[in-house]
Scaffold this motif. Sequence first.
Motif, PDB file in Angstrom:
ATOM      1  N   PRO A 182       0.830  -1.209   0.000  1.00 54.80           N
ATOM      2  CA  PRO A 182       0.000   0.000   0.000  1.00 54.80           C
ATOM      3  C   PRO A 182       0.866   1.262   0.000  1.00 54.80           C
ATOM      4  CG  PRO A 182      -0.734  -1.535   1.695  1.00 54.80           C
ATOM      5  CD  PRO A 182       0.554  -2.067   1.151  1.00 54.80           C
ATOM      6  N   GLU A 183       0.490   2.199  -0.828  1.00 58.57           N
ATOM      7  CA  GLU A 183       1.186   3.498  -0.872  1.00 58.57           C
ATOM      8  C   GLU A 183       0.385   4.474  -0.031  1.00 58.57           C
ATOM      9  OE1 GLU A 183       2.470   6.895  -4.116  1.00 58.57           O
ATOM     10  OE2 GLU A 183       2.046   4.864  -4.812  1.00 58.57           O
ATOM     11  N   VAL A 184       0.939   4.863   1.097  1.00 58.34           N
ATOM     12  CA  VAL A 184       0.249   5.753   2.031  1.00 58.34           C
ATOM     13  C   VAL A 184       0.739   7.175   1.785  1.00 58.34           C
ATOM     14  CG1 VAL A 184      -0.177   6.291   4.458  1.00 58.34           C
ATOM     15  CG2 VAL A 184       0.049   3.895   3.723  1.00 58.34           C
ATOM     16  N   LEU A 185      -0.147   8.054   1.366  1.00 55.26           N
ATOM     17  CA  LEU A 185       0.242   9.442   1.106  1.00 55.26           C
ATOM     18  C   LEU A 185       0.494  10.213   2.383  1.00 55.26           C
ATOM     19  CD1 LEU A 185      -2.153  10.375  -1.825  1.00 55.26           C
ATOM     20  CD2 LEU A 185       0.272   9.763  -1.920  1.00 55.26           C
ATOM     21  N   SER A 186      -0.319   9.964   3.387  1.00 55.01           N
ATOM     22  CA  SER A 186      -0.047  10.583   4.688  1.00 55.01           C
ATOM     23  C   SER A 186      -0.716   9.764   5.768  1.00 55.01           C
ATOM     24  CB  SER A 186      -0.530  12.031   4.724  1.00 55.01           C
ATOM     25  OG  SER A 186      -1.908  12.116   4.778  1.00 55.01           O
ATOM     26  N   TRP A 187      -0.155   9.856   6.948  1.00 51.08           N
ATOM     27  CA  TRP A 187      -0.663   9.147   8.135  1.00 51.08           C
ATOM     28  C   TRP A 187      -0.459  10.107   9.281  1.00 51.08           C
ATOM     29  CZ3 TRP A 187      -0.309   3.267   8.339  1.00 51.08           C
ATOM     30  CH2 TRP A 187      -0.887   2.762   9.494  1.00 51.08           C
TER      31      TRP A 187
END
Length: 188
Positions: A182-187
């Motif tokens: 998964p490519e997480v753009l922001s957390w």
Amino acid sequence: MNITEIINSRHSVRDYTSKKVDEASIHQLLNAAVHAPTAMHEEPWVFVVIQNKSLLNRLSDDVKQLLSSGGDPIHPHELTQGADQFIAPAFNVFYNATTLIVICEKPMGEFAAADCWLAAQNLMLSACASGLGSCVIGLAVTALNTPAWKKELGITAEMTAIAPIIVGFPATETPLVSRKLPEVLSWI
């Protein structure tokens, strides 16, 4: 299998036997579909089930005709390099599956199409859990939404064919395809 195993093992099958899916199994798949989440409990889906082989073959031929004539605005890129396979006389766009289930959208708001896709996912996961293969056939969307096919299939003018899904018994073992992490753009 638990739900995670079903999710991880479901894949698109593009080679089917001639064994017909029985009516009870189709009802099981449709029941799974209608248990999908739906915005405002609108349940904007209706279904067309096609098991008539000559009708499936004729629809396949119409899909190929639209592709070869450039009459499919959804898939103009399909006739680029290597795409001749999609219009070859022997090619069947439904991969010889015995059943096509078309999820159609009633015009009920801005989330109706999303609801139909949620129903499609439930249907395909249920198929996997039952030992059946499935595959979305996006190439068929344009043909299914022509006035002639809508009339023949009982799809009213205001409805839209959203998700054409073939279902059947896999002819061969289809290898699983690896997925990217998964490519997480922001957390935050």
